[in-house]
Scaffold this active site. Structure first.
Site, PDB file in Angstrom:
ATOM      1  N   LYS A   9      32.912  43.516  39.689  1.00 35.83           N
ATOM      2  CA  LYS A   9      33.992  44.343  40.227  1.00 35.83           C
ATOM      3  C   LYS A   9      34.317  45.536  39.303  1.00 35.83           C
ATOM      4  CE  LYS A   9      36.054  40.553  42.925  1.00 35.83           C
ATOM      5  NZ  LYS A   9      37.279  39.749  43.186  1.00 35.83           N
ATOM      6  N   TYR A  49      36.423  42.696  53.085  1.00 30.98           N
ATOM      7  CA  TYR A  49      37.486  41.718  52.872  1.00 30.98           C
ATOM      8  C   TYR A  49      38.328  41.491  54.128  1.00 30.98           C
ATOM      9  CZ  TYR A  49      36.719  41.239  47.817  1.00 30.98           C
ATOM     10  OH  TYR A  49      36.195  40.939  46.583  1.00 30.98           O
ATOM     11  N   PHE A  57      48.213  40.389  49.332  1.00 28.46           N
ATOM     12  CA  PHE A  57      47.424  41.057  48.288  1.00 28.46           C
ATOM     13  C   PHE A  57      46.362  42.007  48.842  1.00 28.46           C
ATOM     14  CE2 PHE A  57      45.393  36.898  49.072  1.00 28.46           C
ATOM     15  CZ  PHE A  57      44.070  37.259  49.293  1.00 28.46           C
ATOM     16  N   THR A  91      39.424  31.450  41.404  1.00 27.65           N
ATOM     17  CA  THR A  91      39.975  32.793  41.622  1.00 27.65           C
ATOM     18  C   THR A  91      40.904  33.281  40.507  1.00 27.65           C
ATOM     19  OG1 THR A  91      39.923  32.229  43.972  1.00 27.65           O
ATOM     20  CG2 THR A  91      41.100  34.234  43.357  1.00 27.65           C
ATOM     21  N   ASN A 112      39.743  39.842  38.634  1.00 30.85           N
ATOM     22  CA  ASN A 112      39.034  38.645  38.155  1.00 30.85           C
ATOM     23  C   ASN A 112      37.532  38.882  38.016  1.00 30.85           C
ATOM     24  OD1 ASN A 112      38.360  38.746  40.812  1.00 30.85           O
ATOM     25  ND2 ASN A 112      39.278  36.807  41.390  1.00 30.85           N
ATOM     26  N   HIS A 115      32.774  38.662  42.131  1.00 29.40           N
ATOM     27  CA  HIS A 115      32.861  38.075  43.464  1.00 29.40           C
ATOM     28  C   HIS A 115      31.642  37.191  43.700  1.00 29.40           C
ATOM     29  CE1 HIS A 115      33.271  37.738  47.861  1.00 29.40           C
ATOM     30  NE2 HIS A 115      31.954  37.873  47.872  1.00 29.40           N
ATOM     31  N   GLU A 126      27.422  38.478  53.797  1.00 27.15           N
ATOM     32  CA  GLU A 126      27.739  39.373  52.688  1.00 27.15           C
ATOM     33  C   GLU A 126      26.490  40.027  52.095  1.00 27.15           C
ATOM     34  OE1 GLU A 126      32.021  37.527  51.275  1.00 27.15           O
ATOM     35  OE2 GLU A 126      30.264  37.167  50.006  1.00 27.15           O
TER      36      GLU A 126
HETATM   37  N1  UDP Z   1      43.151  37.991  45.259  1.00 21.30           N
HETATM   38  C1  UDP Z   1      44.378  38.482  44.816  1.00 21.30           C
HETATM   39  N2  UDP Z   1      45.480  37.669  44.896  1.00 21.30           N
HETATM   40  C2  UDP Z   1      45.442  36.415  45.407  1.00 21.30           C
HETATM   41  C3  UDP Z   1      44.209  35.925  45.874  1.00 21.30           C
HETATM   42  C4  UDP Z   1      43.091  36.736  45.784  1.00 21.30           C
HETATM   43  O1  UDP Z   1      44.454  39.626  44.353  1.00 21.30           O
HETATM   44  O2  UDP Z   1      46.484  35.737  45.454  1.00 21.30           O
HETATM   45  C5  UDP Z   1      41.951  38.845  45.166  1.00 21.30           C
HETATM   46  C6  UDP Z   1      40.998  38.431  44.052  1.00 21.30           C
HETATM   47  O3  UDP Z   1      40.381  39.593  43.511  1.00 21.30           O
HETATM   48  C7  UDP Z   1      39.999  37.571  44.792  1.00 21.30           C
HETATM   49  C8  UDP Z   1      39.887  38.296  46.125  1.00 21.30           C
HETATM   50  O4  UDP Z   1      41.220  38.741  46.377  1.00 21.30           O
HETATM   51  O5  UDP Z   1      38.772  37.458  44.109  1.00 21.30           O
HETATM   52  C9  UDP Z   1      39.407  37.453  47.293  1.00 21.30           C
HETATM   53  O6  UDP Z   1      40.214  36.287  47.373  1.00 21.30           O
HETATM   54  P1  UDP Z   1      39.587  34.859  47.637  1.00 21.30           P
HETATM   55  O7  UDP Z   1      40.701  33.933  47.977  1.00 21.30           O
HETATM   56  O8  UDP Z   1      38.473  34.974  48.623  1.00 21.30           O
HETATM   57  O9  UDP Z   1      39.032  34.426  46.180  1.00 21.30           O
HETATM   58  P2  UDP Z   1      37.538  34.296  45.636  1.00 21.30           P
HETATM   59  O10 UDP Z   1      36.669  33.784  46.758  1.00 21.30           O
HETATM   60  O11 UDP Z   1      37.130  35.673  45.160  1.00 21.30           O
HETATM   61  O12 UDP Z   1      37.642  33.329  44.491  1.00 21.30           O
HETATM   62 MG    MG Z   2      36.440  34.519  48.712  1.00 18.59          MG
END
Ligand code: UDP
Ligand code: MG
Length: 141
Positions: A9, A49, A57, A91, A112, A115, A126
């Site tokens: 990212k 997304y 968020f 996450t 974080n 991805h 994806e």
């Molecule tokens: N994210 C965020 N706040 C949250 C949850 C997710 O900003 O409370 C962001 C974070 O960058 C995350 C992305 O949105 O990686 C996608 O969320 P997801 O729940 O799919 O998490 P991931 O699969 O990336 O672990």
């Molecule tokens: Mg995800």
């Protein structure tokens, strides 16, 4: 032996963490089958997304993901989907296991660093979102 999608990212590219993240992929015995550097448009980020549209968020996530270049990777090898998620950590970096990428380098639940696709169906969609078929190395190579 399905492929999965990985993204370094914008915060991680900016902090020059690409090499260290790729090193972890290689050390884990996973295989890079495709890779490119790009900058997402707002439209691309919103589409990628789309599953999170409407969540609190979402807007900030789109801002973040369009804030600078990213590196998109097709990661293959045995159990690549689960193993890449394992290397990443959960996450929220604060809750991720020690030695995971997010725990080591992540600075917030949003920023974080990486991805990874969450299941086979997502991985197919994806990878196809970013790569044409002829941009992904076939499994025989
Ligand atoms: N994210 C965020 N706040 C949250 C949850 C997710 O900003 O409370 C962001 C974070 O960058 C995350 C992305 O949105 O990686 C996608 O969320 P997801 O729940 O799919 O998490 P991931 O699969 O990336 O672990
Ligand atoms: Mg995800």
């Amino acid at each position: 032996m399905a492929n999965t999608l990985g993204i370094v990212k914008p915060d991680a590219v900016r902090r020059k963490l690409v090499g260290r993240i790729v090193e972890r992929i290689e050390r884990a015995g996973l295989i890079l089958r495709g890779m490119k550097v790009m900058k997402l448009t707002r439209e691309q980020a919103e589409k990628f997304y789309a599953v999170h549209e409407g969540k609190p968020f979402f807007k900030s996530l789109v801002e973040y993901m369009t804030s600078g270049p990213i590196v998109v990777m097709v990661i293959g090898g045995h159990g690549s989907i689960e193993r890449w998620r394992e290397l990443m950590g959960v996450t929220d970096p604060a809750k991720a296991k020690y030695n995971t990428i997010r725990r080591e380098f992540g600075t917030s639940i949003e920023k974080n660093v990486v991805h990874g696709s969450d299941c086979l169906e997502t991985a197919r969609r994806e990878v196809g979102f970013f790569f044409r078929e002829d941009e992904v190395l076939p499994k025989e190579i």
